[in-house]
Each structure stands twice: as structure tokens, then as C-alpha cells.
Design an enzyme around this catalytic site. Structure first.
Site, PDB file in Angstrom:
ATOM      1  CB  THR A 171      -0.849  -0.036   1.288  1.00 22.79           C
ATOM      2  OG1 THR A 171      -1.844  -1.024   1.132  1.00 22.79           O
ATOM      3  CG2 THR A 171      -1.521   1.285   1.591  1.00 22.79           C
TER       4      THR A 171
ATOM      5  NE  ARG B 262     -10.032  -5.899   4.172  1.00 25.12           N
ATOM      6  CZ  ARG B 262      -8.911  -5.184   4.132  1.00 25.12           C
ATOM      7  NH1 ARG B 262      -8.527  -4.615   3.015  1.00 25.12           N
ATOM      8  NH2 ARG B 262      -8.168  -5.037   5.213  1.00 25.12           N
TER       9      ARG B 262
ATOM     10  N   GLY C  90     -10.571  -1.926   3.625  1.00 26.02           N
ATOM     11  CA  GLY C  90      -9.758  -1.781   4.827  1.00 26.02           C
ATOM     12  C   GLY C  90      -9.781  -0.356   5.345  1.00 26.02           C
ATOM     13  CG  ASP C  91      -6.194   0.961   7.163  1.00 29.84           C
ATOM     14  OD1 ASP C  91      -6.118  -0.043   6.404  1.00 29.84           O
ATOM     15  OD2 ASP C  91      -5.209   1.648   7.465  1.00 29.84           O
TER      16      ASP C  91
ATOM     17  CB  THR D 128       0.800   0.777   5.316  1.00 26.76           C
ATOM     18  OG1 THR D 128       0.921  -0.563   4.798  1.00 26.76           O
ATOM     19  CG2 THR D 128       2.100   1.161   6.006  1.00 26.76           C
ATOM     20  N   GLY D 129      -1.062  -1.421   6.921  1.00 28.35           N
ATOM     21  CA  GLY D 129      -1.056  -2.586   7.791  1.00 28.35           C
ATOM     22  C   GLY D 129      -2.383  -3.306   7.708  1.00 28.35           C
TER      23      GLY D 129
ATOM     24  N   GLY E  98      -5.819  -3.741   7.908  1.00 27.09           N
ATOM     25  CA  GLY E  98      -6.816  -2.684   7.961  1.00 27.09           C
ATOM     26  C   GLY E  98      -7.875  -2.824   9.042  1.00 27.09           C
TER      27      GLY E  98
HETATM   28  N1  ASP Z   1      -4.162  -1.250   5.105  1.00 28.67           N
HETATM   29  C1  ASP Z   1      -4.435  -1.946   3.876  1.00 28.67           C
HETATM   30  C2  ASP Z   1      -5.754  -2.681   3.997  1.00 28.67           C
HETATM   31  O1  ASP Z   1      -6.013  -3.261   5.022  1.00 28.67           O
HETATM   32  C3  ASP Z   1      -3.359  -2.922   3.489  1.00 28.67           C
HETATM   33  C4  ASP Z   1      -1.940  -2.420   3.516  1.00 28.67           C
HETATM   34  O2  ASP Z   1      -1.628  -1.439   4.185  1.00 28.67           O
HETATM   35  O3  ASP Z   1      -1.087  -3.005   2.821  1.00 28.67           O
HETATM   36  O4  ASP Z   1      -6.482  -2.721   3.033  1.00 28.67           O
END
Ligand code: ASP
Length: 309
Positions: free
Chosen positions: A177, A205, A207-208, A228-229, A231
């Protein structure tokens, strides 16, 4: 201080398997993104313009999980999410679950500037893009063999996976991301985030990353943040807004707030990932609790720096 920071995703990155050639590719892409934003900041452009320019470079680069090179859903398609926020006006724009738009961050800006809404989803967001004259690309534009093979490794499993944490993925390939935060010469802050989400995601779905307050937030009084992480954990912890609140209500410094959110709260809750943030004075922090996070930062009068672990 005027400056910019970028990230290309956080996750389980295996240092031993990273070749010097692959590392050089990542670092040069991060540097290109920094320099694109920096050139605008030097010309007096706004922080919003700078973060969009930086994120566009990373969306166009197939190394990262955003725009071209995004991860595959369970249905072997791409569903892209992006958001941005202006710290001066507190205006924001976001899109979730869209297909065919090569630069979702530009569409997020269009939502902010040319609609009365903040977040548009799926087909409606695509209709809005067409209405605003956006060019669409076929699925093949977003396809990379590496991402497709990553999906095939996990397609029979129940969950969705951080693209960079699929265990057998060679880390010399394509992860992440993307996001950017900046402070411009007027002292205004902005944040932007763009992603394909998690490999093997289904049921629409999100994410954040497209959620203001979770994956992205900016407020001139405190900071600008791009996360990033994993979500789901970032949404439940309202990470980006929590960071800002710790500064606003508790008087913590950016560094203290980052430590509290990323290295304490998220760790206790099992949320893997990191964030990039810049405060009202231009201090930059890039904390993560995973093994690595592709990241870079540059002050207007300094050299660009990039790092992975
Ligand atoms: N945060 C993103 C999600 O959950 C994924 C990522 O940061 O790589 O969609």
C-alpha cells in the site's frame, strides 16, 4: 519546516531474501515519489498537490500494491481504495472498491473538490469518474504475474492477507500500500493513501485506507497521517485520528503519540503495520511494528532518505 514523507507498505519483509538489486528498485521508486512531491513544494504548491503527485508515482509503479500492480481479490479482480485529507480545510475525499481507474487518488481528490460527499463506493464511484471524464483501463493494466501467483498461493484459504506478509512470497518482488504526508511552505498539512487492499479479499471488503480517521487524517493543529497494515485493526483503533487526538487533547509530541499508537496500542491488539506522519512544525515520524516498512522522507533543503527495515 517544509517536508514530505512517503510509504510503500509495511509487513513481514524477509531481509535475508532481499537482493541488493531489488532493494535499489524500491529505494529509487520511493525517491522518485519524494522528488515529485518535493518539486511541487519548492514551487510553492499546496501540501495536497504534493501528496497526490507522490502517490501517483507509486500507483504507477508496479512494485507497489496500489494502482498498477495492485493485489487480486478472491474473484481474480482488482478493487482499489484511496483517500486524502487537507489539514487546513478538514475537507476529505475517498473511494472504495473501484475498478479500472489507474490513479484512484486523483478520483479521491475529485470527490473532495467536485462532489458534496466524502466517500464514494464501487459502481457509483466509477459512474462519478466517468461523469467527470476519467479514462478507464482494462483489468490487464493492473495485472502482474507476481500478484496473481500470490493469490493462487492463498485462494483456497478463508482469510485475506497483507500482500507483503504472504509467507512464501519472495521479498524481492512487489509489495505495499502507498501513502504520503506533507507540510507546505504555508504551513498546511495533507495526507493521502492508496491501496489494492489485501490479497484474496472478498465480499466487497474495504480496509482502513479509504476511511478518514482510520487510514488517513490531516489537521493543521496536529498532524497529517497515512497508515499501512492490517486494515481491520486500524479501523477498530481509529489509528490516524487517535494519533491526532493524543496530540490535541493529551498534549503529546508527534513522536510520543506515534509510540503510544503503533508500538503500544496496536501491538496489544495484534495489529501489524505502521504509519507515516508529519506535525504542524514539520517534524516527521515513520513508526512501524512489523519487520519492515518501505518508506522515505525529505525536507525541502535536505537530501531524500529511504529505508526498508
Ligand atoms: N491497510 C491496507 C488494507 O487493510 C493494506 C496495507 O496497508 O497493505 O487494506
Amino acid at each position: 519546516m517544509t517536508g514530505i514523507a512517503v510509504h510503500g507498505g509495511a509487513g513481514t519483509l524477509d531481509r535475508a531474501a532481499m537482493t541488493p538489486e531489488a532493494e535499489a528498485l524500491y529505494r529509487s521508486a520511493l525517491q522518485e515519489a519524494l522528488l515529485a512531491g518535493d518539486a511541487l513544494l519548492k514551487s510553492g504548491a499546496s501540501a495536497i498537490d504534493a501528496v497526490i503527485a507522490a502517490v501517483k508515482v507509486l500507483e504507477d509503479c508496479p512494485l507497489f500494491n496500489a494502482g498498477k500492480g495492485a493485489v487480486f481479490t478472491h474473484n481474480k479482480t482488482h478493487e482499489l481504495d484511496a483517500s486524502l485529507m487537507c489539514g487546513k480545510t478538514l475537507k476529505a475525499g475517498a473511494v472504495a472498491g473501484i475498478a479500472g481507474v489507474p490513479n484512484p487518488i486523483v478520483l479521491a481528490r475529485e470527490v473532495m473538490d467536485h462532489s458534496e460527499h466524502v466517500l464514494l463506493c464501487g459502481k457509483g464511484a466509477e459512474d462519478f469518474a466517468r461523469h467527470r471524464g476519467f479514462q478507464f483501463q482494462p483489468e490487464s493494466y493492473f495485472h502482474t504475474d507476481f500478484r496473481y501467483n500470490q493469490l493462487l498461493q492463498v485462494i483456497h484459504e478463508e482469510g485475506a492477507f497483507l500482500d507483503h506478509s504472504v509467507s512464501t512470497s519472495p521479498p524481492d518482488k512487489k509489495f505495499g500500500t502507498v501513502g504520503a504526508v506533507a507540510r507546505d511552505v504555508q504551513g498546511n498539512l495533507a495526507a493521502a493513501t492508496s491501496t489494492g487492499g489485501m490479497t484474496n479479499k472478498r465480499w466487497g471488503r474495504a480496509g482502513d485506507s479509504p476511511i478518514i480517521g482510520a487510514g488517513t487524517y490531516a489537521n493543521n493543529n496536529t498532524c497529517a497521517v497515512s497508515c499501512t497494515g492490517h486494515g481491520e485493526f486500524f479501523i477498530r483503533s481509529v489509528v490516524a485520528y487517535d494519533l491526532s487526538c493524543l496530540m490535541e487533547y493529551k498534549g503529546l509530541s508527534l513522536e510520543q503519540a506515534c509510540h503510544e499508537v503503533v508500538n503500544k496500542k496496536l501491538v496489544e491488539r495484534g495489529g501489524e503495520g505502521g504509519l507515516i506522519a508529519i506535525d504542524a512544525l514539520g517534524n516527521i515520524c515513520l513508526p512501524f511494528n512489523s519487520t519492515g516498512m518501505y518508506r522515505g522522507w525529505k525536507y525541502i533543503d535536505s537530501e531524500p532518505f529511504t529505508a526498508i527495515y
